[in-house]
Design a protein around this motif. Sequence first.
Motif, PDB file in Angstrom:
ATOM      1  N   LEU A   1      -5.181  12.750   0.618  1.00 28.24           N
ATOM      2  CA  LEU A   1      -4.350  13.727  -0.079  1.00 28.24           C
ATOM      3  C   LEU A   1      -3.277  14.295   0.836  1.00 28.24           C
ATOM      4  CD1 LEU A   1      -7.201  15.558  -2.002  1.00 28.24           C
ATOM      5  CD2 LEU A   1      -5.220  14.497  -3.105  1.00 28.24           C
ATOM      6  N   GLN A   2      -3.665  14.618   2.054  1.00 25.51           N
ATOM      7  CA  GLN A   2      -2.696  15.190   2.997  1.00 25.51           C
ATOM      8  C   GLN A   2      -1.610  14.185   3.344  1.00 25.51           C
ATOM      9  OE1 GLN A   2      -2.726  18.417   3.903  1.00 25.51           O
ATOM     10  NE2 GLN A   2      -0.757  18.044   4.888  1.00 25.51           N
ATOM     11  N   ALA A   3      -1.960  12.907   3.367  1.00 27.08           N
ATOM     12  CA  ALA A   3      -0.983  11.874   3.726  1.00 27.08           C
ATOM     13  C   ALA A   3       0.152  11.785   2.716  1.00 27.08           C
ATOM     14  CB  ALA A   3      -1.689  10.521   3.841  1.00 27.08           C
ATOM     15  N   VAL A   4      -0.122  12.172   1.465  1.00 28.27           N
ATOM     16  CA  VAL A   4       0.927  12.097   0.440  1.00 28.27           C
ATOM     17  C   VAL A   4       1.356  13.473  -0.051  1.00 28.27           C
ATOM     18  CG1 VAL A   4       0.203   9.815  -0.336  1.00 28.27           C
ATOM     19  CG2 VAL A   4      -0.793  11.845  -1.415  1.00 28.27           C
ATOM     20  N   ALA A   5       0.823  14.532   0.566  1.00 24.41           N
ATOM     21  CA  ALA A   5       1.085  15.885   0.080  1.00 24.41           C
ATOM     22  C   ALA A   5       2.575  16.208   0.014  1.00 24.41           C
ATOM     23  CB  ALA A   5       0.365  16.907   0.949  1.00 24.41           C
ATOM     24  N   GLU A   6       3.318  15.830   1.037  1.00 26.15           N
ATOM     25  CA  GLU A   6       4.741  16.156   1.074  1.00 26.15           C
ATOM     26  C   GLU A   6       5.558  15.273   0.153  1.00 26.15           C
ATOM     27  OE1 GLU A   6       5.561  18.808   2.464  1.00 26.15           O
ATOM     28  OE2 GLU A   6       3.715  19.171   3.578  1.00 26.15           O
ATOM     29  N   GLN A   7       4.931  14.297  -0.491  1.00 23.93           N
ATOM     30  CA  GLN A   7       5.638  13.434  -1.434  1.00 23.93           C
ATOM     31  C   GLN A   7       5.418  13.887  -2.873  1.00 23.93           C
ATOM     32  OE1 GLN A   7       5.072   9.151  -0.730  1.00 23.93           O
ATOM     33  NE2 GLN A   7       3.934   9.663   1.134  1.00 23.93           N
ATOM     34  N   GLY A   8       4.993  15.149  -3.039  1.00 27.44           N
ATOM     35  CA  GLY A   8       4.646  15.641  -4.359  1.00 27.44           C
ATOM     36  C   GLY A   8       5.720  15.429  -5.401  1.00 27.44           C
ATOM     37  N   ASP A   9       6.973  15.552  -4.995  1.00 31.89           N
ATOM     38  CA  ASP A   9       8.081  15.419  -5.948  1.00 31.89           C
ATOM     39  C   ASP A   9       8.309  13.979  -6.374  1.00 31.89           C
ATOM     40  OD1 ASP A   9       8.479  18.113  -5.912  1.00 31.89           O
ATOM     41  OD2 ASP A   9      10.077  18.054  -4.433  1.00 31.89           O
TER      42      ASP A   9
ATOM     43  N   ILE B   1      -4.561   6.239   7.807  1.00 33.92           N
ATOM     44  CA  ILE B   1      -4.347   6.583   6.402  1.00 33.92           C
ATOM     45  C   ILE B   1      -2.910   7.040   6.180  1.00 33.92           C
ATOM     46  CG2 ILE B   1      -4.941   8.270   4.615  1.00 33.92           C
ATOM     47  CD1 ILE B   1      -7.841   8.083   5.560  1.00 33.92           C
ATOM     48  N   ALA B   2      -2.392   7.858   7.095  1.00 35.73           N
ATOM     49  CA  ALA B   2      -1.015   8.326   6.964  1.00 35.73           C
ATOM     50  C   ALA B   2      -0.039   7.159   6.963  1.00 35.73           C
ATOM     51  CB  ALA B   2      -0.682   9.298   8.097  1.00 35.73           C
ATOM     52  N   LYS B   3      -0.298   6.192   7.806  1.00 34.39           N
ATOM     53  CA  LYS B   3       0.567   5.010   7.870  1.00 34.39           C
ATOM     54  C   LYS B   3       0.448   4.180   6.592  1.00 34.39           C
ATOM     55  CE  LYS B   3       1.588   0.972  10.767  1.00 34.39           C
ATOM     56  NZ  LYS B   3       1.211   0.229  12.000  1.00 34.39           N
ATOM     57  N   ALA B   4      -0.778   4.017   6.088  1.00 35.74           N
ATOM     58  CA  ALA B   4      -0.996   3.218   4.881  1.00 35.74           C
ATOM     59  C   ALA B   4      -0.321   3.838   3.667  1.00 35.74           C
ATOM     60  CB  ALA B   4      -2.490   3.062   4.625  1.00 35.74           C
ATOM     61  N   ALA B   5      -0.170   5.169   3.670  1.00 30.93           N
ATOM     62  CA  ALA B   5       0.385   5.865   2.507  1.00 30.93           C
ATOM     63  C   ALA B   5       1.904   5.925   2.501  1.00 30.93           C
ATOM     64  CB  ALA B   5      -0.187   7.281   2.438  1.00 30.93           C
ATOM     65  N   ARG B   6       2.540   5.500   3.576  1.00 32.00           N
ATOM     66  CA  ARG B   6       4.005   5.599   3.648  1.00 32.00           C
ATOM     67  C   ARG B   6       4.672   4.654   2.653  1.00 32.00           C
ATOM     68  NH1 ARG B   6       4.070   5.317  10.177  1.00 32.00           N
ATOM     69  NH2 ARG B   6       3.233   7.419  10.563  1.00 32.00           N
ATOM     70  N   GLY B   7       5.597   5.212   1.910  1.00 30.10           N
ATOM     71  CA  GLY B   7       6.428   4.389   1.046  1.00 30.10           C
ATOM     72  C   GLY B   7       5.804   3.958  -0.264  1.00 30.10           C
ATOM     73  N   VAL B   8       4.611   4.472  -0.597  1.00 35.68           N
ATOM     74  CA  VAL B   8       3.994   4.048  -1.853  1.00 35.68           C
ATOM     75  C   VAL B   8       4.450   4.959  -2.992  1.00 35.68           C
ATOM     76  CG1 VAL B   8       1.982   3.093  -0.681  1.00 35.68           C
ATOM     77  CG2 VAL B   8       1.905   5.453  -1.529  1.00 35.68           C
ATOM     78  N   ASP B   9       4.365   4.444  -4.202  1.00 35.03           N
ATOM     79  CA  ASP B   9       4.765   5.202  -5.386  1.00 35.03           C
ATOM     80  C   ASP B   9       3.583   5.872  -6.078  1.00 35.03           C
ATOM     81  OD1 ASP B   9       7.596   4.305  -5.336  1.00 35.03           O
ATOM     82  OD2 ASP B   9       6.694   2.336  -5.729  1.00 35.03           O
ATOM     83  N   ALA B  10       2.389   5.368  -5.835  1.00 40.81           N
ATOM     84  CA  ALA B  10       1.191   5.932  -6.454  1.00 40.81           C
ATOM     85  C   ALA B  10      -0.019   5.596  -5.593  1.00 40.81           C
ATOM     86  CB  ALA B  10       1.003   5.386  -7.868  1.00 40.81           C
ATOM     87  N   VAL B  11      -1.074   6.382  -5.772  1.00 43.70           N
ATOM     88  CA  VAL B  11      -2.329   6.173  -5.048  1.00 43.70           C
ATOM     89  C   VAL B  11      -3.467   6.145  -6.059  1.00 43.70           C
ATOM     90  CG1 VAL B  11      -3.961   7.108  -3.361  1.00 43.70           C
ATOM     91  CG2 VAL B  11      -1.487   7.326  -2.967  1.00 43.70           C
ATOM     92  N   VAL B  12      -4.356   5.167  -5.910  1.00 52.68           N
ATOM     93  CA  VAL B  12      -5.614   5.149  -6.661  1.00 52.68           C
ATOM     94  C   VAL B  12      -6.733   5.173  -5.628  1.00 52.68           C
ATOM     95  CG1 VAL B  12      -7.081   3.932  -8.292  1.00 52.68           C
ATOM     96  CG2 VAL B  12      -4.583   3.847  -8.562  1.00 52.68           C
ATOM     97  N   HIS B  13      -7.520   6.230  -5.669  1.00 52.44           N
ATOM     98  CA  HIS B  13      -8.560   6.438  -4.649  1.00 52.44           C
ATOM     99  C   HIS B  13      -9.932   6.140  -5.232  1.00 52.44           C
ATOM    100  CE1 HIS B  13     -10.789   7.882  -1.327  1.00 52.44           C
ATOM    101  NE2 HIS B  13     -10.958   9.127  -1.727  1.00 52.44           N
ATOM    102  N   THR B  14     -10.445   4.933  -4.944  1.00 51.88           N
ATOM    103  CA  THR B  14     -11.780   4.546  -5.406  1.00 51.88           C
ATOM    104  C   THR B  14     -12.801   4.511  -4.276  1.00 51.88           C
ATOM    105  OG1 THR B  14     -11.655   2.134  -5.082  1.00 51.88           O
ATOM    106  CG2 THR B  14     -10.611   3.022  -7.058  1.00 51.88           C
TER     107      THR B  14
END
Length: 345
Positions: free
Chosen positions: A99-107, A59-72
């Motif tokens: 959520l944790q995978a993108v937590a540090e990308q909050g900004d 999941i952490a790898k899949a979330a790298r570099g994305v601009d948005a997440v839609v969790h269905t």
Amino acid sequence: MKILLSGASGRVGTNLTKELLARGHQVRGMVFPGDPKADKLDAFDIEVVNVGLDDTEGIAKAARGVDAVVHTACVMSRPPTMEKFTYYDINTTGTMRLLQAVAEQGDRLHRFVHISSDTVYPMPSLLYAPVDEQHPRLPIKEYGMIKVLNEEMVEHYRREYGLKTTIIRPGAILAGEEIFNGWTAGIAAQQYREASVAQRGPLWHPEMAENAAKLDEAVKQRTDDPSELLVNYYDRDGNPWLWHRTDARDVVHGIIQALEEDGAVGETLNMHGPYAIPFSEGTAVLSDLLGLPVLDWEAPACWQYWADNSAAKSRVKYAPQHDFQRMVADAVALREGKETTIIPV
């Protein structure tokens, strides 16, 4: 935007993939390994990653570099062979992993859209209707309990990390011929059973069990197959039972609005179909279409489930378009092999 979409092969996921691509976005579709519906995505030019919600590193790898997440993604009904702890880990800890995978990308993360469910409300024992977002979350089933926990996690990560989150609560999402289901004798028995557990709300009535037994007998006298008999339910004052059905395309529209509208940030929004469908309308239309008989049935109480979409309409310009007649027309077209704008389950 590059958007990570979990549950990309689902009824919402595939229809959302089509719409996101049409709007010029890039999609990284996340599907669980061995997903039998993954081939539905072959028609689209997207990146597919085979990652389960139990895979922290994946999941952490899949979330790298994305601009948005839609969790269905979720497991809706726990299979008999699945332990409760596994069910919890996939649905709840899995959401936390994402959520944790993108937590540090909050900004920099544009939006985290989480698809919850109206099962957070105590159906069928609602305290009032129409149901707005302030209705107490009192889930009766474990799936609703998990959705409440997920909502709390999303809110926590919004507060702690500044994630720009939106929670969407759709209900009874349907795609294609699924609109034909749920108008037969079984629906009353299901609602009666659930109301009898809670013993509260508008469907609870001391004569409920007796009425259900009479209904079972009436059905047996009419048919050997309850799925071949439509039932038009109403109460003693003639008020029809109502329930909200939601086309997957309207949920897709709502997700797009949540991604694009600034008013979506920090909001929790009901997103259902244009109106709650009376059983009198549903059974009449389907009887004409499918040639099934209708049993008119007076119940001692009235079940009217309908959701208030006004917050979504005002905050993100949500405008559901697929009413019952249109859903049925598209289902018929699919059955006849014609093209429609809906991708079925």
